[in-house]
Design a protein around this motif. Sequence first.
Motif, PDB file in Angstrom:
ATOM      1  N   GLY A 216       8.216  28.619 -19.210  1.00 46.16           N
ATOM      2  CA  GLY A 216       8.789  28.882 -18.050  1.00 46.16           C
ATOM      3  C   GLY A 216      10.362  28.679 -18.171  1.00 46.16           C
ATOM      4  O   GLY A 216      11.041  29.531 -17.681  1.00 46.16           O
ATOM      5  N   SER A 217      10.802  27.421 -18.732  1.00 39.90           N
ATOM      6  CA  SER A 217      12.311  27.324 -18.882  1.00 39.90           C
ATOM      7  C   SER A 217      12.817  28.344 -19.814  1.00 39.90           C
ATOM      8  O   SER A 217      13.783  28.965 -19.475  1.00 39.90           O
ATOM      9  N   LEU A 218      12.095  28.886 -21.002  1.00 40.36           N
ATOM     10  CA  LEU A 218      12.754  29.775 -21.731  1.00 40.36           C
ATOM     11  C   LEU A 218      12.718  31.197 -21.115  1.00 40.36           C
ATOM     12  O   LEU A 218      13.702  32.028 -21.237  1.00 40.36           O
ATOM     13  N   GLY A 219      11.777  31.656 -20.230  1.00 39.58           N
ATOM     14  CA  GLY A 219      11.380  32.700 -19.311  1.00 39.58           C
ATOM     15  C   GLY A 219      12.611  32.895 -18.634  1.00 39.58           C
ATOM     16  O   GLY A 219      13.151  34.012 -18.012  1.00 39.58           O
ATOM     17  N   LEU A 220      13.104  31.783 -17.824  1.00 38.80           N
ATOM     18  CA  LEU A 220      14.288  31.891 -16.806  1.00 38.80           C
ATOM     19  C   LEU A 220      15.717  32.132 -17.580  1.00 38.80           C
ATOM     20  O   LEU A 220      16.689  31.928 -16.860  1.00 38.80           O
TER      21      LEU A 220
ATOM     22  N   SER B 294      18.027  24.187 -26.391  1.00 37.68           N
ATOM     23  CA  SER B 294      18.693  22.979 -26.366  1.00 37.68           C
ATOM     24  C   SER B 294      18.402  22.563 -24.862  1.00 37.68           C
ATOM     25  O   SER B 294      18.330  21.455 -24.519  1.00 37.68           O
ATOM     26  N   GLU B 295      18.636  23.419 -23.901  1.00 36.41           N
ATOM     27  CA  GLU B 295      18.740  23.085 -22.383  1.00 36.41           C
ATOM     28  C   GLU B 295      17.307  22.802 -21.977  1.00 36.41           C
ATOM     29  O   GLU B 295      17.047  22.303 -21.271  1.00 36.41           O
ATOM     30  N   THR B 296      16.307  23.418 -22.475  1.00 35.50           N
ATOM     31  CA  THR B 296      15.075  23.260 -22.390  1.00 35.50           C
ATOM     32  C   THR B 296      14.525  22.026 -22.690  1.00 35.50           C
ATOM     33  O   THR B 296      13.925  21.229 -21.810  1.00 35.50           O
TER      34      THR B 296
END
Length: 485
Positions: A370-374, A379-381
């Motif tokens: 979900g984080s990468l998809g946004l 590193s932010e994930t």
Amino acid sequence: MPVFWIVLIVLALGAAGYVVGRRGAVRSAGGDTRVLHSLPGYHGTNVFIYTAVPALLVLACWLLLQPMVIQSTIGGRIPDSAIPENSTRGLVMSDVRRMVGAIDAAVATGRLAEGRLASTVDVETLRTSLDEAGVPMAGAARPEVLETARAYRNLAGTGNMLMAVVVLGLAAGGLAFSIRRVGRDFRARNAVERGILALLILASTIAILTTAGIVASLVFETMEFFRMYPWQDFLFGLTWSPQFRGNSQLGMLPLLWGTLYVSFIALLVAVPVGLFAAIYMSEYASRRFRSVAKPLIEILAGIPTIVYGLFALVTVGPLLRDYFARPMGLGESSSSVMTAGLVMGIMLIPFVSSLSDDIINAVPQSLRDGSLGLGATKSETIRQVIVPAALPGIIGAILLAASRAIGETMIVVLGAGAAARLDLNPFEAMTTITVKIVGQLTGDTDFGSPETLVAFALGLTLFVITLALNILALYIVRKYREQYE
């Protein structure tokens, strides 16, 4: 009869009972096990439980209680006039126990005949026999110590004989009783399940009672210590100077400061290194590299602490002294807080790394996707999703490392020294609470003196600190769990 042989006989009876019970069940069914309520194995297991478990439990309780009963019985026979002015009844009983151990060793090796210890032998003849057999302290032992040691051995021998009779009789009785119950309609499976449930409850109860006993012993002995020494001086005193001759200063603050100082430096090393290693292995490293790196890191947890202590004493301490402390004018000693803290931090790395790695791998993959998809980077994930989601487990790993650091002794003895002082210089020698607990309880100690009882007060202090860390960790875990569940 030795305890080993008693246990072996009980287990042999239990194994024989298992075979007999299994065959008896098959025989009662006429060879058709389908008519049995329970499988033959349950019948055999039921016989084994009834034969071995009660007997072994009685044996364990007997071994635990017999020394206390003998000591209370024998200790009361020592007249007050036989206790020297500079000694106590407890110290005399310590001499008696050491004498009993030396006599048993001499008898076991054949240097001393059992007949020379008979009650009809006078004390002088007994002393001569023990001296000739090479028993330590025999020539200089006081008459009351020799006589009490002989009485101690006699009572112990009688108790061991009675123990063997009771335990083996109980095992035989359980074997006979359980074999009589074997039959086609006997609900052996239910009986076995109830027996196993009772054993599980007993194990849980023992764990709880052990914890309660530890806390109670600390509390009661600490209360006794505070009757002899002012609690204000202990809690707020700035000087640690125990003197068994009197006029002791038993201030806790220098020891507490050393404990927290060494633990802080150790966590300062272990937490960043261990956490970053866990993040790299779980999120960046290839499977092949991880399969090699993680076992190598975990090897650090299997190294004995005495090896870490020697490493601190021989390598790290002189290195810090020659390249940091001496050029900077901060000290001339190789034993320092920094030495112990650095080596202890290395020891704690696998505690933080392995647990954090497992927790990070347990974070659901859907959160990463979900984080990468946004549009977040890897590193932010990690910073904003994975680490916050795994934070309860990471806090638990850090807490485990902190508890391990607070309770460490050997590295501090060899790396930080034994000086109790309040100082901010990390290159000065200091000590911790655990080191002084060992020091106060080592050697011939008089448990009626505050210099010995202070060890229990120090132990209670460590218990309170660890309990506070657990409460803090529980609060943090609950707070962040509410966000991610």
